[in-house]
Every structure is written in C-alpha cells, then in structure tokens.
Motif scaffolding. Structure first.
Motif, PDB file in Angstrom:
ATOM      1  N   ARG A  59       0.806  -1.193  -0.164  1.00 53.32           N
ATOM      2  CA  ARG A  59      -0.106   0.158   0.107  1.00 53.32           C
ATOM      3  C   ARG A  59       0.875   1.199   0.046  1.00 53.32           C
ATOM      4  NH1 ARG A  59      -5.361  -0.586   1.069  1.00 53.32           N
ATOM      5  NH2 ARG A  59      -5.648   1.557   1.714  1.00 53.32           N
ATOM      6  N   ALA A  62       1.901   1.631  -3.393  1.00 59.46           N
ATOM      7  CA  ALA A  62       0.798   2.155  -4.221  1.00 59.46           C
ATOM      8  C   ALA A  62       0.438   3.602  -4.189  1.00 59.46           C
ATOM      9  CB  ALA A  62      -0.165   1.136  -4.256  1.00 59.46           C
ATOM     10  N   LEU A  64      -1.041   4.659  -1.558  1.00 60.77           N
ATOM     11  CA  LEU A  64      -2.473   4.447  -0.732  1.00 60.77           C
ATOM     12  C   LEU A  64      -2.248   5.112   0.908  1.00 60.77           C
ATOM     13  CD1 LEU A  64      -4.024   1.364  -2.091  1.00 60.77           C
ATOM     14  CD2 LEU A  64      -4.781   3.573  -2.537  1.00 60.77           C
ATOM     15  N   LEU A  83       1.806   2.536 -12.715  1.00 55.55           N
ATOM     16  CA  LEU A  83       1.266   1.256 -11.799  1.00 55.55           C
ATOM     17  C   LEU A  83       0.217   0.671 -12.037  1.00 55.55           C
ATOM     18  CD1 LEU A  83       2.854   0.956  -8.744  1.00 55.55           C
ATOM     19  CD2 LEU A  83       0.784   2.275  -7.794  1.00 55.55           C
ATOM     20  N   GLY A  84       0.339  -0.573 -11.876  1.00 53.33           N
ATOM     21  CA  GLY A  84      -1.074  -1.544 -12.288  1.00 53.33           C
ATOM     22  C   GLY A  84      -1.086  -2.119 -10.766  1.00 53.33           C
ATOM     23  N   VAL A  85      -2.470  -2.424 -10.424  1.00 52.01           N
ATOM     24  CA  VAL A  85      -2.725  -3.273  -9.152  1.00 52.01           C
ATOM     25  C   VAL A  85      -3.600  -4.251  -9.191  1.00 52.01           C
ATOM     26  CG1 VAL A  85      -3.059  -2.675  -6.630  1.00 52.01           C
ATOM     27  CG2 VAL A  85      -2.283  -1.022  -8.020  1.00 52.01           C
ATOM     28  N   PHE A  87      -5.799  -6.836  -6.510  1.00 57.47           N
ATOM     29  CA  PHE A  87      -6.041  -7.301  -5.356  1.00 57.47           C
ATOM     30  C   PHE A  87      -6.243  -8.625  -5.025  1.00 57.47           C
ATOM     31  CE2 PHE A  87      -7.326  -2.699  -5.824  1.00 57.47           C
ATOM     32  CZ  PHE A  87      -6.479  -1.945  -5.021  1.00 57.47           C
ATOM     33  N   GLU A  89      -9.154  -9.706  -4.016  1.00 55.15           N
ATOM     34  CA  GLU A  89     -10.437  -9.917  -4.776  1.00 55.15           C
ATOM     35  C   GLU A  89     -10.523  -9.439  -6.279  1.00 55.15           C
ATOM     36  OE1 GLU A  89     -13.066 -11.095  -3.103  1.00 55.15           O
ATOM     37  OE2 GLU A  89     -11.918 -11.537  -1.310  1.00 55.15           O
ATOM     38  N   THR A  91     -12.102  -7.269  -7.715  1.00 53.40           N
ATOM     39  CA  THR A  91     -12.582  -6.024  -7.476  1.00 53.40           C
ATOM     40  C   THR A  91     -12.849  -5.270  -8.858  1.00 53.40           C
ATOM     41  OG1 THR A  91     -10.909  -5.925  -5.950  1.00 53.40           O
ATOM     42  CG2 THR A  91     -11.723  -3.776  -6.515  1.00 53.40           C
ATOM     43  N   LEU A  92     -13.987  -5.879  -9.624  1.00 57.01           N
ATOM     44  CA  LEU A  92     -14.392  -5.533 -10.710  1.00 57.01           C
ATOM     45  C   LEU A  92     -15.555  -4.649 -10.778  1.00 57.01           C
ATOM     46  CD1 LEU A  92     -14.025  -8.579 -13.191  1.00 57.01           C
ATOM     47  CD2 LEU A  92     -12.515  -6.843 -12.533  1.00 57.01           C
ATOM     48  N   PRO A 105      -8.618   2.238 -16.443  1.00 55.10           N
ATOM     49  CA  PRO A 105      -7.312   3.008 -15.949  1.00 55.10           C
ATOM     50  C   PRO A 105      -7.201   4.223 -17.063  1.00 55.10           C
ATOM     51  CG  PRO A 105      -6.833   0.802 -15.895  1.00 55.10           C
ATOM     52  CD  PRO A 105      -8.323   0.803 -16.310  1.00 55.10           C
ATOM     53  N   ARG A 152      -6.788  -5.547 -16.537  1.00 51.69           N
ATOM     54  CA  ARG A 152      -6.833  -4.112 -16.344  1.00 51.69           C
ATOM     55  C   ARG A 152      -5.721  -3.328 -15.815  1.00 51.69           C
ATOM     56  NH1 ARG A 152     -11.296  -3.075 -11.902  1.00 51.69           N
ATOM     57  NH2 ARG A 152      -9.521  -4.539 -10.463  1.00 51.69           N
ATOM     58  N   ALA A 153      -4.879  -4.405 -14.842  1.00 53.30           N
ATOM     59  CA  ALA A 153      -3.804  -3.750 -14.402  1.00 53.30           C
ATOM     60  C   ALA A 153      -2.409  -3.730 -15.452  1.00 53.30           C
ATOM     61  CB  ALA A 153      -3.173  -4.891 -13.280  1.00 53.30           C
TER      62      ALA A 153
ATOM     63  N   ASP B 171     -17.202  -0.377  -3.003  1.00 58.72           N
ATOM     64  CA  ASP B 171     -16.318  -1.374  -2.468  1.00 58.72           C
ATOM     65  C   ASP B 171     -15.042  -0.701  -2.341  1.00 58.72           C
ATOM     66  OD1 ASP B 171     -13.877  -3.121  -3.225  1.00 58.72           O
ATOM     67  OD2 ASP B 171     -15.347  -4.302  -4.140  1.00 58.72           O
ATOM     68  N   LEU B 174     -12.084  -0.993  -4.718  1.00 55.99           N
ATOM     69  CA  LEU B 174     -12.338  -0.099  -5.788  1.00 55.99           C
ATOM     70  C   LEU B 174     -12.210   1.416  -5.594  1.00 55.99           C
ATOM     71  CD1 LEU B 174     -15.468  -1.591  -7.709  1.00 55.99           C
ATOM     72  CD2 LEU B 174     -13.504  -1.267  -8.622  1.00 55.99           C
ATOM     73  N   TYR B 181      -5.295   5.250  -9.636  1.00 54.83           N
ATOM     74  CA  TYR B 181      -5.430   5.986 -11.094  1.00 54.83           C
ATOM     75  C   TYR B 181      -5.581   7.420 -10.961  1.00 54.83           C
ATOM     76  CZ  TYR B 181      -5.063   1.011 -12.647  1.00 54.83           C
ATOM     77  OH  TYR B 181      -4.486  -0.406 -12.975  1.00 54.83           O
TER      78      TYR B 181
END
Lengths: 261, 285
Positions: A59, A62, A64, A83-85, A87, A89, A91-92, A105, A152-153, B171, B174, B181
């Motif tokens: 994190r 990232a 965060l 950066l791609g992440v 998780f 899950e 997480t869609l 992104p 996606r990442a 979420d 998310l 991003y």
C-alpha cells in the motif's frame, strides 16, 4: 522461447524503499526499517505470516498511504500509468462490461474508449478473454474475473505491477494455471512485479527474488534469489531445483514465524 | 452387487426428481395468475351475495355492481380528478427524486454538511405530515405549492436515506483503485459511487412512489380543493359527506389502481436498470 532479461545483478534500478517505517494509531508498528531496491524486470515476492506488514508495504508503494518515516523513490519519477494493481478480490465493477472494466485506467485519464480500444482488446487477448469482452462480471468464473483484473492492471503497460495475494481465493488447479499464465504475460508485457503471498511454493515458482518478512514489528528478515531460468514450466514445479529453493524459502519462513512468536 | 443390480433395474430414462421439480414449476406458473384472480372473484362474489342477501343499504356498503355502475356513470368526474391527483403525485415524486439525490450527494461529498443537516431531515420525516399540513396551508400562499410541499416531505426521505447509504457502500478496493489511477472527485462520483448507489436508489424510489401518492391524498384531505382542484381524495371526501358511497368506493378503487400502477412502473424501471448486472435480478438455477 528465450526471455530477454538482464541477469539479476545487472538490472537498472526502478524503485527504492529506504528506511521505511509505518506506525498506526501512534503505537502499532506495522513496518520497521524496511529497505528494498526493486530493479527493472524483477519478480519479487513478499513472503511472510499474516501481520508481517507485506500488504502495508504494498500500500505504501501504491501511494495509498504515506510512510511515517523513510522515503520511496522511483528512478526517473513516477509517471501516469506506471502502476498497475491486482487485489486479493478481482475488484471489478459489476455494472460494467468486461471491456469497460479494462478500459477504466485509461478512462480515468480522460481517454475515450475508441482511443484505446486496441490496447483494451490486446490486454483481454493476452489473458485469453477477448471473446468475453461484452460479458458482465457475474457471468464469469472466479479465475476468469481474476484474469480481467490482471488485464486491467496491465492495459496501460505499467512499469510496476503490485499484486496482493491475487490467487489466494482460487482452487489449486486455477491457481497453477494462473501462475503459469502470469509468467507468460509478464514476458509479453515486460513489467516488474511485486507479489504478496503466504505460499512458499507460489513464491518460488513465480519469483526471482523472495523477500521474507516477520511480524511484530513487520520487517524484512531474509532475501533470497531463485536463480532458476525462465520460462518456468510445469517441469520446474517438480524439479529438484524447485524443491531446494522451496526448502530454503520454507526454512526462512519458519525462522520468521519463530522470531515472531 | 445385488444393490447395484436393483438400482439398474429401477433406473429409468427420466430422473423422477427432476420430473417432479418440472411439474411443480409448471403448476406454480399457472397458479401465479389464476390464484389471485380466483381470490378476487370469490371476494367480489361474496361481497355481492352478502349485500344482496342481507339487504345492506347502499349508504352503508354499496354492492360491487353499484360501484361498477358509478365508475362508468361518474367517469367524466372521476377521470379529471384522477389526472389531478396524478399530477400532484408525479410532481411530488419528481421533486423528491431531485431533492433526495442532491441532498444525498452533498452529504457524501462533505461529512460536515451531513453532520449539520441529517438530524433535521430525520425530524422532517418522523413528524407526521398530517400535523404539518395545516401549517403549510397557513404559511404558503399558493395552495398547490402547499399541497406539493406536503407530498414532497413524505416522499423524499426514502430516496435521501437509501441513496446516502448506497453512495457510501462502494467497494473499498475499488476506492483504492480509483485513488491509484488518480481519479478526480467527479469521476469517483460518476463512475463509482453513482453506479454503486443505483440499486439502493431504486429501492428508495419504489417506496417513495407509494409515499408520494399517500402524501398527495393527505394534502388533498387537509388542504382541500383550494390546492389541487377536485382530486380523487377530495372527491372521496365530498362523496362521504353526501353519503354517496358508490362514488366513494369508486374513487377509493381508482386511488388503489394508481398506487399499483406507480409500483408497477417503479419495479419496471428498477428491473430495466439492474437486470444485466445486479445480483437481485439473478435467477438461481
């Protein structure tokens, strides 16, 4: 297929964590004096028991959260889409089609779908889901959702991909398949990966560097290199080399657990 | 071995259990429409029989036949009244949606605004609207606006509270992804919070639709013809003063029909918005 990747010790530096410390609520030390240099092309696994700060480290990288002390430096600075992440899950966004999830992104950078359509479809093709571009997430299996998350990442071709136990919730067969595919993908895209896991075998199969961490306080206790060539296939999974590396990593992990308790 | 043999003998080409399930499903598909229809026929038949046999006077309980007759005969009076009540209901619902959404979004954009305002939204909601309506009549010059305000107060709260919960139940991963991003506040609202809140909002809309009608009826009762002209509820009230129970029941039935129509419409909107992706629209196999 041979992979063009410089030997471990000759890779240019990508990111450097120096004397990172993170304290929560004033007294819970999640990370203590963590130093890690990530080089271009590395596949690094952060391996350790729960509470060792491996997710906190991710994190921090990232962006965060900010470290209490210490600095994280990107060589050449961190750019958009670097950066791609992924998780634990998938997480869609359940309301968005697969292709729109992968578009995200770019969309957040103000790019219309038509500007980046090729990139989006290319990323979906890499994870083998181009025929599912118009499906909604609920129509996909757990493994397929994770592939969309990986697409996606990777869609912006980031310099660094962070993965936080992405396959922990999958069954072993899907997990092996995704491990194999992840390595192939990484060769195709040529990115650097930091991969958090608590599985010794997964870390040995995937990475060329394993960073073993211990808990209370979270810290790095051991770094080991898995000097086995890529591409790694199912044969590697059953080789003597693999067993030896797994043994070494496992011993380090036990050591991490002992000092923790 | 002998057990296996007996099983083989019993084995038929069609699975009995599956067949039973299929039969049950067919039965349910028919019963879903026929049972309520049958109930209605029995109820109306019983009512008609009771009124006829017991010779109940029409100013106490009109027979279904009389009500049907009144519906036809008074249609020229009832239809405009229905339009009147309908207009009040729809406008109240429209403003409830706008107001509920705007306030919910401002709540989630600023915690301080929410802290300052939320208790008063609750007070407005828990105070019975019948008690506020006469005041509205006093303070608001335009009687239609007073009636609209009255219906709005009842209808907006479910939209506000549901949407607020929905906007907050995004979420967390998310959220993190959007942060990584570099999403702007607007992008976060547009692409993340709003779609997350949609199922909650639609749930609130279903409730608010019914409440807007209730609010409109209460407004007509309390504020009366001055506000809305002759709506269904005012018609009902006047009919009761005149012991015209046929018309009273006819108006009552039309109000129910409006309520059912609103509910049906809201359910349809909800289905159209959600059936592609939301779990609530998923049929288990």
């Amino acid at each position: 297929m041979t992979v063009n990747r410089a030997p471990l010790r000759e890779r240019p530096e990508l990111l450097k964590m120096s004397h990172i410390e993170k304290t929560f609520r004033g007294d819970v030390v999640a990370l203590k004096d963590m130093n890690l240099t990530v080089n271009q092309g590395d596949f690094i696994s952060l391996l350790g028991p729960s509470g060792c700060g491996k997710s906190t480290a991710l994190r921090l990288v990232a962006g965060l959260m900010r470290p209490t002390n210490g600095v994280i430096e990107w060589s050449g600075g961190q750019g958009e889409g670097d950066l791609g992440v992924v998780f634990q899950e998938p997480t869609l966004m359940p309301w968005a089609k697969v292709k729109d999830n992968v578009w995200l992104p770019y969309r957040l950078r103000g790019k219309s779908y038509f500007e980046v359509k090729d990139e989006v479809l290319q990323a979906l093709k890499l994870v083998g889901l181009e025929q599912f571009q118009n499906a909604y997430p609920r129509e996909l299996s757990g493994g397929m959702k994770m592939r969309v998350a990986i697409a996606r990442a990777m869609v912006t071709k980031p310099r660094l991909i962070l993965m936080d136990e992405p396959f922990a919730a999958l069954d072993e067969i899907s997990r092996h398949k995704l491990n194999n595919d992840l390595l192939a993908l990484r060769d195709a895209v040529g990115c650097t990966v930091i991969f958090v896991t608590h599985s010794v075998f997964e870390s040995v199969f995937l990475s060329d560097r394993i960073v073993v961490m211990a808990a209370r306080p979270g810290r790095v206790i051991r770094e080991l290199n898995v000097e086995a060539p890529y591409p790694r296939t199912e044969e590697f999974r059953t080789s003597a080399d693999y067993a030896a590396f797994a043994r070494e990593a496992s011993d380090a992990l036990h050591q991490a657990m002992e000092v923790a308790v | 071995m002998s057990r296996e043999n007996s099983q083989m003998i019993e084995d038929k080409s069609v699975d009995i259990e599956e067949e039973n399930i299929a039969r049950k499903e067919r039965l349910f598909a028919i019963a879903r429409w026929t049972l309520p229809s049958l109930m209605m026929v029995l109820f109306i038949g019983g009512w008609q029989a009771y009124v006829t046999i017991a010779q109940v006077p029409h100013y106490i309980l009109p027979s279904p036949l009389l009500i049907a007759k009144t519906l036809v005969e008074d249609w020229s009076l009832l239809w405009p009244a229905m339009l009147m009540t309908g207009r009040l209901t729809v406008l109240a619902l429209l403003f409830a949606v706008i107001g509920g959404l705007v306030i919910a979004v401002s709540f989630t954009q600023s915690k301080l605004v929410e802290m300052a305002m939320f208790p008063y939204a609750v007070i407005l909601q828990v105070t019975p609207v019948v008690a506020i309506a006469p005041l509205l009549q006093v303070y608001v010059d335009n009687a239609f606006v007073a009636a609209l305000l009255c219906a709005w107060i009842v209808a907006f709260f479910p939209i506000l509270s549901n949407t607020t919960i929905g906007l907050k139940s995004t979420d967390h991963n998310l959220e993190d992804l959007f942060t990584i991003y570099g999403a702007t506040r607007w992008q976060r609202l547009r692409y993340l919070s709003a779609p997350s809140a949609l199922p909650y909002f639609l749930g609130g809309l279903k409730i608010a639709g019914g409440l807007a009608l209730i609010g409109a009826v209460v407004a007509e009762f309390v504020i009366g013809r001055a506000g809305t002209g002759l709506g269904l509820a005012s018609t009902l009230l006047e009919a009761s003063y005149r012991f015209n129970f046929g018309r009273l029941y006819a108006a009552l039935i039309l109000i129910s029909v409006m309520g059912v129509a609103i509910f049906g419409l809201m359910s349809l909107i909800s289905h159209l918005c959600l059936y592609r992706w939301h779990e609530s629209a998923l049929k288990r196999e």
